[in-house]
Design a protein around this motif. Structure first.
Motif, PDB file in Angstrom:
ATOM      1  N   HIS A 113       0.833  -1.209   0.000  1.00  9.94           N
ATOM      2  CA  HIS A 113       0.000   0.000   0.000  1.00  9.94           C
ATOM      3  C   HIS A 113       0.866   1.257   0.000  1.00  9.94           C
ATOM      4  CE1 HIS A 113      -3.373   2.630   0.744  1.00  9.94           C
ATOM      5  NE2 HIS A 113      -2.756   3.146   1.793  1.00  9.94           N
ATOM      6  N   ARG A 114       0.367   2.310  -0.675  1.00 11.38           N
ATOM      7  CA  ARG A 114       1.031   3.612  -0.703  1.00 11.38           C
ATOM      8  C   ARG A 114      -0.003   4.697  -0.418  1.00 11.38           C
ATOM      9  NH1 ARG A 114       6.162   3.451  -2.833  1.00 11.38           N
ATOM     10  NH2 ARG A 114       6.730   1.489  -3.868  1.00 11.38           N
ATOM     11  N   PHE A 115       0.438   5.725   0.336  1.00 15.60           N
ATOM     12  CA  PHE A 115      -0.464   6.835   0.665  1.00 15.60           C
ATOM     13  C   PHE A 115      -0.804   7.635  -0.581  1.00 15.60           C
ATOM     14  CE2 PHE A 115      -1.502  11.019   2.473  1.00 15.60           C
ATOM     15  CZ  PHE A 115      -2.458  10.639   3.393  1.00 15.60           C
ATOM     16  N   LEU A 116       0.182   7.858  -1.445  1.00 16.39           N
ATOM     17  CA  LEU A 116      -0.024   8.503  -2.745  1.00 16.39           C
ATOM     18  C   LEU A 116       0.770   7.741  -3.795  1.00 16.39           C
ATOM     19  CD1 LEU A 116       0.225  12.288  -1.828  1.00 16.39           C
ATOM     20  CD2 LEU A 116      -1.834  11.063  -2.486  1.00 16.39           C
ATOM     21  N   TRP A 117       0.136   7.469  -4.936  1.00 15.06           N
ATOM     22  CA  TRP A 117       0.796   6.734  -6.022  1.00 15.06           C
ATOM     23  C   TRP A 117       1.301   7.733  -7.069  1.00 15.06           C
ATOM     24  CZ3 TRP A 117       1.463   1.393  -6.932  1.00 15.06           C
ATOM     25  CH2 TRP A 117       0.987   0.568  -5.914  1.00 15.06           C
ATOM     26  N   GLU A 142     -10.644  13.348  -0.187  1.00 17.11           N
ATOM     27  CA  GLU A 142     -10.934  14.760   0.090  1.00 17.11           C
ATOM     28  C   GLU A 142     -10.515  15.133   1.509  1.00 17.11           C
ATOM     29  OE1 GLU A 142     -14.640  17.934  -0.146  1.00 17.11           O
ATOM     30  OE2 GLU A 142     -14.989  15.781  -0.430  1.00 17.11           O
ATOM     31  N   TYR A 143     -10.971  14.361   2.488  1.00 19.42           N
ATOM     32  CA  TYR A 143     -10.604  14.580   3.889  1.00 19.42           C
ATOM     33  C   TYR A 143      -9.963  13.306   4.439  1.00 19.42           C
ATOM     34  CZ  TYR A 143     -13.537  18.745   3.727  1.00 19.42           C
ATOM     35  OH  TYR A 143     -14.082  19.951   3.391  1.00 19.42           O
ATOM     36  N   CYS A 144      -9.174  13.469   5.506  1.00 19.98           N
ATOM     37  CA  CYS A 144      -8.453  12.349   6.115  1.00 19.98           C
ATOM     38  C   CYS A 144      -9.040  11.992   7.472  1.00 19.98           C
ATOM     39  CB  CYS A 144      -6.976  12.695   6.283  1.00 19.98           C
ATOM     40  SG  CYS A 144      -5.995  12.316   4.836  1.00 19.98           S
ATOM     41  N   ILE A 145      -8.763  10.775   7.892  1.00 15.77           N
ATOM     42  CA  ILE A 145      -9.030  10.327   9.263  1.00 15.77           C
ATOM     43  C   ILE A 145      -7.688  10.314   9.996  1.00 15.77           C
ATOM     44  CG2 ILE A 145      -9.950   8.482  10.702  1.00 15.77           C
ATOM     45  CD1 ILE A 145     -12.065   9.795   9.001  1.00 15.77           C
ATOM     46  N   ALA A 146      -7.658  10.929  11.190  1.00 10.41           N
ATOM     47  CA  ALA A 146      -6.401  11.118  11.913  1.00 10.41           C
ATOM     48  C   ALA A 146      -6.385  10.300  13.197  1.00 10.41           C
ATOM     49  CB  ALA A 146      -6.190  12.584  12.248  1.00 10.41           C
ATOM     50  N   ASP A 147      -5.192   9.868  13.585  1.00  8.73           N
ATOM     51  CA  ASP A 147      -4.948   9.215  14.863  1.00  8.73           C
ATOM     52  C   ASP A 147      -4.066  10.160  15.680  1.00  8.73           C
ATOM     53  OD1 ASP A 147      -4.594   7.575  16.997  1.00  8.73           O
ATOM     54  OD2 ASP A 147      -3.531   5.985  15.930  1.00  8.73           O
ATOM     55  N   ASN A 154       4.398  14.691  18.999  1.00  8.40           N
ATOM     56  CA  ASN A 154       4.341  15.284  17.658  1.00  8.40           C
ATOM     57  C   ASN A 154       4.349  14.199  16.573  1.00  8.40           C
ATOM     58  OD1 ASN A 154       4.088  17.389  15.868  1.00  8.40           O
ATOM     59  ND2 ASN A 154       6.269  17.854  15.807  1.00  8.40           N
ATOM     60  N   LYS A 155       3.602  13.121  16.845  1.00 11.23           N
ATOM     61  CA  LYS A 155       3.453  12.025  15.898  1.00 11.23           C
ATOM     62  C   LYS A 155       1.972  11.841  15.591  1.00 11.23           C
ATOM     63  CE  LYS A 155       7.523   9.390  17.353  1.00 11.23           C
ATOM     64  NZ  LYS A 155       7.995   8.103  17.918  1.00 11.23           N
ATOM     65  N   PHE A 156       1.645  11.859  14.296  1.00 10.65           N
ATOM     66  CA  PHE A 156       0.256  11.735  13.861  1.00 10.65           C
ATOM     67  C   PHE A 156       0.154  10.682  12.763  1.00 10.65           C
ATOM     68  CE2 PHE A 156       1.022  16.171  15.040  1.00 10.65           C
ATOM     69  CZ  PHE A 156       0.125  16.305  16.080  1.00 10.65           C
ATOM     70  N   GLY A 157      -0.984  10.025  12.738  1.00 10.22           N
ATOM     71  CA  GLY A 157      -1.259   9.045  11.682  1.00 10.22           C
ATOM     72  C   GLY A 157      -2.463   9.476  10.862  1.00 10.22           C
ATOM     73  N   PHE A 158      -2.344   9.405   9.533  1.00  8.93           N
ATOM     74  CA  PHE A 158      -3.419   9.815   8.638  1.00  8.93           C
ATOM     75  C   PHE A 158      -3.708   8.702   7.633  1.00  8.93           C
ATOM     76  CE2 PHE A 158      -1.291  13.791   9.818  1.00  8.93           C
ATOM     77  CZ  PHE A 158      -2.354  14.478  10.368  1.00  8.93           C
ATOM     78  N   ARG A 159      -4.964   8.591   7.284  1.00 12.17           N
ATOM     79  CA  ARG A 159      -5.378   7.645   6.228  1.00 12.17           C
ATOM     80  C   ARG A 159      -6.585   8.234   5.519  1.00 12.17           C
ATOM     81  NH1 ARG A 159     -10.026   5.050   7.448  1.00 12.17           N
ATOM     82  NH2 ARG A 159     -10.598   4.749   9.627  1.00 12.17           N
ATOM     83  N   TRP A 160      -6.838   7.735   4.278  1.00 13.50           N
ATOM     84  CA  TRP A 160      -7.986   8.193   3.505  1.00 13.50           C
ATOM     85  C   TRP A 160      -9.263   7.528   3.999  1.00 13.50           C
ATOM     86  CZ3 TRP A 160      -6.389  12.333   1.455  1.00 13.50           C
ATOM     87  CH2 TRP A 160      -5.159  12.434   0.829  1.00 13.50           C
ATOM     88  N   ARG A 161     -10.390   8.084   3.619  1.00  9.22           N
ATOM     89  CA  ARG A 161     -11.671   7.553   4.083  1.00  9.22           C
ATOM     90  C   ARG A 161     -12.187   6.432   3.183  1.00  9.22           C
ATOM     91  NH1 ARG A 161     -15.883  12.142   4.758  1.00  9.22           N
ATOM     92  NH2 ARG A 161     -15.124  12.716   2.704  1.00  9.22           N
ATOM     93  N   VAL A 162     -12.968   5.529   3.811  1.00 11.69           N
ATOM     94  CA  VAL A 162     -13.609   4.426   3.101  1.00 11.69           C
ATOM     95  C   VAL A 162     -15.049   4.844   2.762  1.00 11.69           C
ATOM     96  CG1 VAL A 162     -13.973   1.908   3.181  1.00 11.69           C
ATOM     97  CG2 VAL A 162     -12.198   2.934   4.563  1.00 11.69           C
ATOM     98  N   LEU A 208      -8.136  18.283   7.091  1.00 10.45           N
ATOM     99  CA  LEU A 208      -8.766  17.628   8.240  1.00 10.45           C
ATOM    100  C   LEU A 208      -9.925  18.471   8.728  1.00 10.45           C
ATOM    101  CD1 LEU A 208      -5.671  16.588  10.360  1.00 10.45           C
ATOM    102  CD2 LEU A 208      -7.267  15.022   9.324  1.00 10.45           C
ATOM    103  N   ARG A 209     -10.914  17.792   9.330  1.00 11.30           N
ATOM    104  CA  ARG A 209     -12.016  18.466  10.012  1.00 11.30           C
ATOM    105  C   ARG A 209     -12.031  17.976  11.449  1.00 11.30           C
ATOM    106  NH1 ARG A 209     -15.449  22.402   8.687  1.00 11.30           N
ATOM    107  NH2 ARG A 209     -17.355  21.198   9.007  1.00 11.30           N
TER     108      ARG A 209
END
Length: 324
Positions: A113-117, A142-147, A154-162, A208-209
């Motif tokens: 998997h890649r965040f951006l291809w 369009e928007y991300c889901i964040a952890d 100062n560590k964050f995790g982002f992924r695209w929405r399903v 992000l929202r």
């Protein structure tokens, strides 16, 4: 006479033979009429042993094929294993496979998997990469889901929405934090997401929202850029325009008041100069008083008024008829 002690005729045997032959011909004709087109012919003789064995083998093979088709893949596999052990010997433990190196489709997607291809990533496409790319194309970007669980480090995790999250409104109408579902006071943020993927450092701008509490977590170390809607921008522009108009109105009013003050001061100065001139002329003239029209030089003399009358009236009474 034939010798059995009775009387016989010479034509009795011929009659019986003729009747039996007629019966045979009738049965054969009836069988031909009643015979069906797909019906096989009846064998009058006994079949050979080899022919019987072939027929039995065909029937058994047909039954075996029917049973195998009715089974699924796993049942068929176990049956073949059991048959092999029955005929050749051995143990079932020898046929057990190791599941350590087994991979599901989800494992393959996680590995590739890649965040951006990019175009470079699509150069040498294997079936694993094609599967991961197919999953990537189904995501909504369009928007991300964040952890934000490690926001203090100062560590964050982002992924695209399903698709399910898009339908439910998670990440847009609800807070985009993975563990938060608030929908009041949401703000849009633009984050420069830096990450390491397959040993390569990459950056991506992500939207992000988040609610107010999660916004504080996001901006715990340094403030990110907030995205404002067009309506808010228009409101701020109108407010700035109104404030500038008010300032211009105030400045114009101040300028007018200053001009009025200047006019009053100039009028006062002119009056003072007129009074001084009149007093000087009054002192210079003995019997007659010169015309008080200072715009044009007039040497006509009129009756000398008293100084008190001049100060009380300050009108054209002390001017000559021509200048008045």
């Amino acid at each position: 006479m034939h010798g059995h002690g009775g009387y016989d005729s010479d034509f009795s045997d011929d009659e019986h033979c003729g009747e039996s032959s007629k019966r045979k011909t009738r049965t054969v004709e009836d069988d031909l009429l009643l015979q069906k087109p797909f019906q096989k012919e009846k064998h009058g003789k006994v079949a050979h042993k080899q022919v019987a064995a072939e027929l039995l083998d065909r029937e058994e093979a047909r039954n075996r094929r029917f049973h195998l088709i009715a089974m699924d893949a796993y049942q068929r596999h176990t049956k073949f294993v059991n048959d092999y052990i029955l005929y050749y010997g051995g143990k079932k433990e020898d046929f057990k496979r190791l599941g350590e190196n087994d991979k599901t489709d989800l494992d393959v997607i996680r590995e590739n998997h890649r965040f951006l291809w990019n175009e470079e990533d699509e150069m040498d496409m294997t079936w694993e990469k094609r599967l991961a790319k197919k999953y990537y194309d189904k995501l909504f970007k369009e928007y991300c889901i964040a952890d934000l669980s490690k926001y203090k480090e100062n560590k964050f995790g982002f992924r695209w929405r399903v698709e399910k999250e898009v339908i439910s409104g998670k990440g847009q109408f609800f807070c985009g934090n993975k563990y938060c579902d608030k929908k009041e006071g949401l703000k849009s943020w633009e984050v420069n997401f830096g990450y390491v993927e397959h040993g390569e450092k990459r950056n991506a701008l992500v939207k992000l929202r988040l609610c107010q509490e999660c916004s504080i977590k996001l901006n715990f170390h340094h403030r990110r850029k907030e995205i404002k809607s067009k309506k808010r921008k228009d409101k701020t522009k109108t407010d700035c325009g109104e404030s500038s108009r008010k300032k211009s109105r105030l400045s114009s009013a101040e300028e007018a008041s200053k001009k009025k003050d200047k006019g009053h001061s100039s009028s006062k100065k002119s009056e003072d100069s007129l009074k001084n001139l009149a007093y000087a002329l009054y002192r210079s003239t003995l019997n007659d008083f010169i015309c008080l029209c200072f715009t044009s030089v007039c040497k006509m003399s009129i009756k000398r008024p008293t100084l008190l009358d001049y100060y009380q009236n300050q009108t054209r009474k002390h001017m000559c008829k021509v200048c008045a």
